[in-house]
Design a protein around this motif. Structure first.
Motif, PDB file in Angstrom:
ATOM      1  N   SER A 116       0.826  -1.203   0.000  1.00 21.37           N
ATOM      2  CA  SER A 116       0.000   0.000   0.000  1.00 21.37           C
ATOM      3  C   SER A 116       0.864   1.258   0.000  1.00 21.37           C
ATOM      4  N   TYR A 117       2.089   1.154   0.574  1.00 17.86           N
ATOM      5  CA  TYR A 117       3.063   2.240   0.517  1.00 17.86           C
ATOM      6  C   TYR A 117       4.353   1.687  -0.075  1.00 17.86           C
ATOM      7  N   THR A 118       4.800   2.271  -1.171  1.00 19.32           N
ATOM      8  CA  THR A 118       5.980   1.754  -1.861  1.00 19.32           C
ATOM      9  C   THR A 118       7.274   2.208  -1.194  1.00 19.32           C
ATOM     10  N   ARG A 119       7.250   3.341  -0.491  1.00 22.45           N
ATOM     11  CA  ARG A 119       8.417   3.840   0.230  1.00 22.45           C
ATOM     12  C   ARG A 119       7.966   4.275   1.626  1.00 22.45           C
ATOM     13  N   LEU A 120       8.716   3.832   2.633  1.00 21.77           N
ATOM     14  CA  LEU A 120       8.388   4.185   4.017  1.00 21.77           C
ATOM     15  C   LEU A 120       9.686   4.291   4.804  1.00 21.77           C
ATOM     16  N   TYR A 121      10.017   5.507   5.247  1.00 22.06           N
ATOM     17  CA  TYR A 121      11.244   5.758   5.998  1.00 22.06           C
ATOM     18  C   TYR A 121      10.877   6.350   7.356  1.00 22.06           C
ATOM     19  N   THR A 122      11.483   5.785   8.409  1.00 22.11           N
ATOM     20  CA  THR A 122      11.180   6.242   9.761  1.00 22.11           C
ATOM     21  C   THR A 122      12.467   6.404  10.557  1.00 22.11           C
ATOM     22  N   GLY A 123      12.589   7.532  11.249  1.00 21.78           N
ATOM     23  CA  GLY A 123      13.686   7.755  12.179  1.00 21.78           C
ATOM     24  C   GLY A 123      13.118   8.076  13.548  1.00 21.78           C
ATOM     25  N   SER A 124      13.688   7.513  14.598  1.00 23.28           N
ATOM     26  CA  SER A 124      13.172   7.747  15.939  1.00 23.28           C
ATOM     27  C   SER A 124      14.288   7.669  16.969  1.00 23.28           C
ATOM     28  N   VAL A 125      14.059   8.308  18.096  1.00 18.65           N
ATOM     29  CA  VAL A 125      14.956   8.249  19.247  1.00 18.65           C
ATOM     30  C   VAL A 125      14.091   7.996  20.478  1.00 18.65           C
ATOM     31  N   GLY A 126      14.719   7.573  21.573  1.00 21.34           N
ATOM     32  CA  GLY A 126      13.921   7.347  22.764  1.00 21.34           C
ATOM     33  C   GLY A 126      14.676   6.601  23.840  1.00 21.34           C
ATOM     34  N   ILE A 168       5.666  11.247  14.638  1.00 23.80           N
ATOM     35  CA  ILE A 168       5.033  10.096  15.264  1.00 23.80           C
ATOM     36  C   ILE A 168       5.569   9.875  16.677  1.00 23.80           C
ATOM     37  N   VAL A 169       4.864   9.048  17.411  1.00 23.12           N
ATOM     38  CA  VAL A 169       5.346   8.492  18.675  1.00 23.12           C
ATOM     39  C   VAL A 169       5.443   6.988  18.483  1.00 23.12           C
ATOM     40  N   ARG A 170       6.633   6.434  18.741  1.00 25.38           N
ATOM     41  CA  ARG A 170       6.861   5.000  18.559  1.00 25.38           C
ATOM     42  C   ARG A 170       6.968   4.324  19.917  1.00 25.38           C
ATOM     43  N   THR A 190       4.992  -3.355  17.853  1.00 27.11           N
ATOM     44  CA  THR A 190       5.381  -1.969  17.640  1.00 27.11           C
ATOM     45  C   THR A 190       4.171  -1.159  17.200  1.00 27.11           C
ATOM     46  N   ALA A 191       3.978   0.005  17.834  1.00 25.47           N
ATOM     47  CA  ALA A 191       2.902   0.922  17.467  1.00 25.47           C
ATOM     48  C   ALA A 191       3.515   2.268  17.107  1.00 25.47           C
ATOM     49  N   GLU A 192       3.164   2.783  15.931  1.00 27.77           N
ATOM     50  CA  GLU A 192       3.617   4.088  15.475  1.00 27.77           C
ATOM     51  C   GLU A 192       2.386   4.960  15.255  1.00 27.77           C
ATOM     52  N   THR A 193       2.248   5.981  16.094  1.00 28.73           N
ATOM     53  CA  THR A 193       1.052   6.826  16.080  1.00 28.73           C
ATOM     54  C   THR A 193       1.413   8.227  15.620  1.00 28.73           C
ATOM     55  N   GLY A 194       0.752   8.700  14.559  1.00 26.88           N
ATOM     56  CA  GLY A 194       0.993  10.037  14.036  1.00 26.88           C
ATOM     57  C   GLY A 194      -0.303  10.778  13.830  1.00 26.88           C
ATOM     58  N   GLN A 195      -0.184  12.041  13.447  1.00 22.39           N
ATOM     59  CA  GLN A 195      -1.368  12.852  13.212  1.00 22.39           C
ATOM     60  C   GLN A 195      -2.087  12.432  11.940  1.00 22.39           C
ATOM     61  N   ASN A 196      -1.321  12.022  10.916  1.00 18.78           N
ATOM     62  CA  ASN A 196      -1.919  11.674   9.627  1.00 18.78           C
ATOM     63  C   ASN A 196      -2.202  10.186   9.463  1.00 18.78           C
ATOM     64  N   ASN A 197      -1.440   9.339  10.159  1.00 22.40           N
ATOM     65  CA  ASN A 197      -1.602   7.898   9.993  1.00 22.40           C
ATOM     66  C   ASN A 197      -1.023   7.175  11.203  1.00 22.40           C
ATOM     67  N   SER A 198      -1.465   5.951  11.404  1.00 23.03           N
ATOM     68  CA  SER A 198      -0.965   5.112  12.497  1.00 23.03           C
ATOM     69  C   SER A 198      -0.852   3.679  11.999  1.00 23.03           C
ATOM     70  N   ALA A 199       0.082   2.937  12.612  1.00 24.26           N
ATOM     71  CA  ALA A 199       0.285   1.547  12.207  1.00 24.26           C
ATOM     72  C   ALA A 199       0.700   0.723  13.417  1.00 24.26           C
ATOM     73  N   VAL A 200       0.300  -0.543  13.410  1.00 22.30           N
ATOM     74  CA  VAL A 200       0.669  -1.499  14.459  1.00 22.30           C
ATOM     75  C   VAL A 200       1.242  -2.733  13.772  1.00 22.30           C
ATOM     76  N   THR A 201       2.404  -3.191  14.253  1.00 21.39           N
ATOM     77  CA  THR A 201       3.071  -4.353  13.662  1.00 21.39           C
ATOM     78  C   THR A 201       3.346  -5.387  14.742  1.00 21.39           C
ATOM     79  N   LEU A 202       2.990  -6.632  14.468  1.00 26.95           N
ATOM     80  CA  LEU A 202       3.283  -7.749  15.355  1.00 26.95           C
ATOM     81  C   LEU A 202       4.164  -8.732  14.607  1.00 26.95           C
ATOM     82  N   ASP A 203       5.364  -8.979  15.136  1.00 23.95           N
ATOM     83  CA  ASP A 203       6.327  -9.886  14.506  1.00 23.95           C
ATOM     84  C   ASP A 203       6.607 -11.025  15.476  1.00 23.95           C
TER      85      ASP A 203
END
Length: 248
Positions: A116-126, A168-170, A190-203
């Motif tokens: 559904s998304y061909t490119r997805l780049y994420t950077g985070s700290v915490g 986002i908040v990861r 992993t849960a990534e919550t943003g103003q425009n979109n959110s996603a949850v991944t279970l591995d």
């Protein structure tokens, strides 16, 4: 006769010196480097329907003060006419250890020609810490802010989509359970919550050791994305059956 005695005494002294230089309890220092390589069969449902080959490589360098981890995943499938799946995932994380836990910096990139998304780049700290740390059970918790870039798949209604950016908040939970000496179960949420979109991944993964460094692994990755382009699905699943070899 005298020469034989001198030779015997010399050998004895050399033996004592060698023992003094190398204590009986001496062990070779651990390098801290671990590598895992796995490959096998893949079954896809959701935006991709295929049976294909997949590969995964994981590198970990762990020291007293820091831990570096790199993960590369590759998925490829084709039928008699065309390529039906092509996806690459890269994850890099660096942890700086403190008494109460660790601070981390993390970067992720996904290239998925059929998702559904061909490119997805994420950077985070915490910050992360060990909620449970025992021989049989381990649980790590992480949380922190991040920034995400995404490019949606082109559709008939949106043939040339614009890229989206989001703060986002990861939050992540990494669980590992040793069932017995030769098998273990892992689950990363992993849960990534943003103003425009959110996603949850279970591995999830189940590993059973066949020989000392060779294991059989069954894995499942489930990702739910709240906002997706028209004509694509919110849930993607990947099920794998792999042989895994560990280098230490």
């Amino acid at each position: 006769m005298i020469n034989k005695r001198i030779l015997s005494i010399g050998c004895l002294l050399l033996s004592f010196q060698t023992q003094a230089l190398v204590p009986p309890q001496y062990q070779e220092p651990a390098t801290g480097l671990t590598a895992e390589v796995e490959a096998g069969l893949q079954l896809n449902t959701g935006n991709t329907q295929s049976t294909s080959f997949n590969g995964r490589t994981r590198l970990i360098y762990d020291t007293k003060k820091a831990k570096q981890e790199a993960l590369l995943k590759a998925y490829f499938a084709s039928d008699s006419e065309k390529t039906t799946a092509e996806k690459y995932d890269v994850q890099l994380q660096s942890n700086y250890k403190v008494d109460s836990g660790y601070f981390f910096g993390r970067g992720e990139g996904t290239w998925d020609e059929f998702g559904s998304y061909t490119r997805l780049y994420t950077g985070s700290v915490g910050y992360g810490f060990d909620a449970i740390s025992s021989y049989a059970t381990k649980l790590k918790l992480e949380i922190g802010p991040g920034y995400q870039y995404s490019l949606a798949k082109a559709t008939t209604t949106e043939p040339d989509p614009d890229a989206n950016t989001d703060v986002i908040v990861r939050a992540a939970a990494k669980f590992e359970q040793r069932i017995h000496e030769y098998s273990s179960f892992t689950a990363d949420l992993t849960a990534e919550t943003g103003q425009n979109n959110s996603a949850v991944t279970l591995d999830m993964g189940y590993k059973n050791i066949l020989f000392q460094d060779l294991a059989f692994k069954v894995g499942m990755n489930v990702k739910y994305t709240e906002v997706v382009p028209d004509g694509t699905e919110q849930v993607d699943t990947v099920t794998t059956f792999n042989l895994l070899y560990t280098f230490q």
